[in-house]
Design a protein around this motif. Structure first.
Motif, short mmCIF file in Angstrom:
data_model
loop_
_atom_site.label_atom_id
_atom_site.label_comp_id
_atom_site.label_asym_id
_atom_site.label_seq_id
_atom_site.Cartn_x
_atom_site.Cartn_y
_atom_site.Cartn_z
N TYR A 155 0.83 -1.21 0.00
CA TYR A 155 0.00 0.00 0.00
C TYR A 155 0.87 1.26 0.00
N GLY A 156 2.13 1.11 0.41
CA GLY A 156 3.03 2.26 0.43
C GLY A 156 2.69 3.28 1.50
N PHE A 157 2.11 2.82 2.60
CA PHE A 157 1.80 3.75 3.69
C PHE A 157 3.10 4.36 4.23
N PRO A 158 3.10 5.66 4.57
CA PRO A 158 4.29 6.28 5.15
C PRO A 158 4.80 5.54 6.38
N VAL A 159 3.88 5.04 7.22
CA VAL A 159 4.29 4.34 8.44
C VAL A 159 5.08 3.09 8.10
N ALA A 160 4.73 2.41 7.00
CA ALA A 160 5.45 1.20 6.59
C ALA A 160 6.82 1.54 6.02
N GLN A 161 6.86 2.60 5.22
CA GLN A 161 8.14 3.01 4.63
C GLN A 161 9.16 3.34 5.72
N LYS A 162 8.69 4.05 6.74
CA LYS A 162 9.58 4.41 7.85
C LYS A 162 10.01 3.17 8.63
N ALA A 163 9.07 2.25 8.84
CA ALA A 163 9.38 1.03 9.60
C ALA A 163 10.45 0.21 8.89
N PHE A 164 10.37 0.09 7.57
CA PHE A 164 11.36 -0.67 6.82
C PHE A 164 12.72 0.04 6.83
N GLU A 165 12.68 1.36 6.74
CA GLU A 165 13.95 2.12 6.81
C GLU A 165 14.61 1.94 8.17
N ASP A 166 13.79 2.05 9.23
CA ASP A 166 14.33 1.91 10.58
C ASP A 166 14.90 0.52 10.82
N ALA A 167 14.25 -0.50 10.22
CA ALA A 167 14.69 -1.89 10.40
C ALA A 167 15.83 -2.26 9.44
N LYS A 168 16.17 -1.30 8.54
CA LYS A 168 17.23 -1.53 7.54
C LYS A 168 16.94 -2.78 6.70
N VAL A 169 15.71 -2.82 6.17
CA VAL A 169 15.31 -3.93 5.30
C VAL A 169 14.94 -3.36 3.94
N GLU A 170 15.62 -3.82 2.90
CA GLU A 170 15.27 -3.39 1.54
C GLU A 170 14.04 -4.15 1.07
N LEU A 171 13.04 -3.40 0.62
CA LEU A 171 11.78 -4.00 0.17
C LEU A 171 11.62 -3.82 -1.33
N VAL A 172 11.32 -4.92 -2.02
CA VAL A 172 11.04 -4.91 -3.46
C VAL A 172 9.64 -5.48 -3.65
N THR A 173 8.80 -4.81 -4.45
CA THR A 173 7.44 -5.32 -4.65
C THR A 173 7.13 -5.46 -6.14
N LEU A 174 6.24 -6.41 -6.45
CA LEU A 174 5.85 -6.64 -7.84
C LEU A 174 4.89 -5.58 -8.33
N THR A 175 4.07 -5.06 -7.43
CA THR A 175 3.20 -3.93 -7.78
C THR A 175 2.88 -3.14 -6.51
N ASP A 176 2.14 -2.03 -6.68
CA ASP A 176 1.90 -1.15 -5.54
C ASP A 176 0.62 -0.33 -5.75
N TYR A 177 0.33 0.45 -4.73
CA TYR A 177 -0.89 1.26 -4.72
C TYR A 177 -1.01 2.14 -5.96
N GLU A 178 0.06 2.86 -6.30
CA GLU A 178 0.01 3.80 -7.43
C GLU A 178 -0.38 3.11 -8.74
N HIS A 179 0.24 1.95 -8.99
CA HIS A 179 -0.02 1.27 -10.26
C HIS A 179 -1.41 0.64 -10.29
N VAL A 180 -1.89 0.20 -9.14
CA VAL A 180 -3.25 -0.36 -9.09
C VAL A 180 -4.28 0.73 -9.37
N VAL A 181 -4.12 1.88 -8.72
CA VAL A 181 -5.07 2.98 -8.93
C VAL A 181 -5.01 3.46 -10.38
N GLU A 182 -3.82 3.57 -10.93
CA GLU A 182 -3.65 4.00 -12.33
C GLU A 182 -4.36 3.03 -13.29
N GLU A 183 -4.17 1.75 -13.05
CA GLU A 183 -4.78 0.73 -13.92
C GLU A 183 -6.30 0.72 -13.75
#
Length: 210
Positions: A155-183
């Protein structure tokens, strides 16, 4: 990658693994009201799409985390996808429970992970990132190195982005909120007026009031 994100978004919308209902919101398990619902487990029921997801998750691991020595799936949604990826890569597989078993060995991680192993985590869906990062913590406590996470959707929520940065985990996704809404907009699934509602919700989903 953008071409993949758009193509995968289209396929998820087609089988209704993703539903958008700005005027008739869903209630998530957390109690949040949401105009958006995603259940990637539906892809398992469509053999062609299941193979597509396996292939693209595997490609993502090979491209971004080629040093992976084991694959971990996050229970329950990503157990199947994780096992498929591990099989394709011929790597050991484990899955991480949301909480330890209440009997037997009381395992939190099912399977065998040797300390020092480089692990890539497979997830089906990222919302706040909480359950995904608990799995990361469990693997790290086992003395292993989490080199990254590959998920079907975020979903790309800001809270998730910060949590992954804080945990130092690189996240790769096949799709996301922006592309779903666009489609969804391009195919007429939603109207232009719905987009503002969806964007407003994503800014602060915990306090969104339809």
């Amino acid at each position: 990658m953008d071409t993949l994100k758009k193509a995968f978004a289209s396929r998820l919308l087609k089988i209704k693994a993703i539903k958008l209902q700005p005027n008739d919101p869903f209630t998530w398990a957390s109690g949040w009201k949401s105009p958006f619902y995603c259940d990637n487990r539906k892809t398992l029921s469509y053999p062609d799409l299941r193979s597509y997801v396996k292939l693209e998750l595997t490609h993502a691991v090979l491209e971004k985390f080629p040093e992976a020595e084991a694959v971990a799936g996050v229970a329950t949604g990503a157990i199947a996808q994780g096992a498929l990826v591990a099989d394709a890569l011929n790597l050991p597989f484990v899955y991480v429970r949301s909480k330890p078993k209440d009997h037997g060995l009381e395992n939190l991680i099912e399977g065998e992970l040797k300390p020092g192993t480089k692990v890539v985590v497979i997830e089906d869906l990222i919302s706040t990132g909480g359950s995904s990062l608990k799995a990361v913590e469990a693997i790290r406590r086992q003395g292993c190195e989490v080199i990254g996470m590959v998920a079907s959707y975020t979903y790309g929520f800001p809270v998730a982005q910060k949590a992954f940065e804080d945990a130092k985990v690189e996240l790769v996704t096949l799709t996301d909120y922006e592309h779903v809404v666009e489609e969804a907009l391009e195919t007429g699934y939603i109207a232009h007026t719905d987009v503002d509602v969806l964007h407003e919700w994503r800014k602060d989903p915990a306090h969104w009031n339809p």
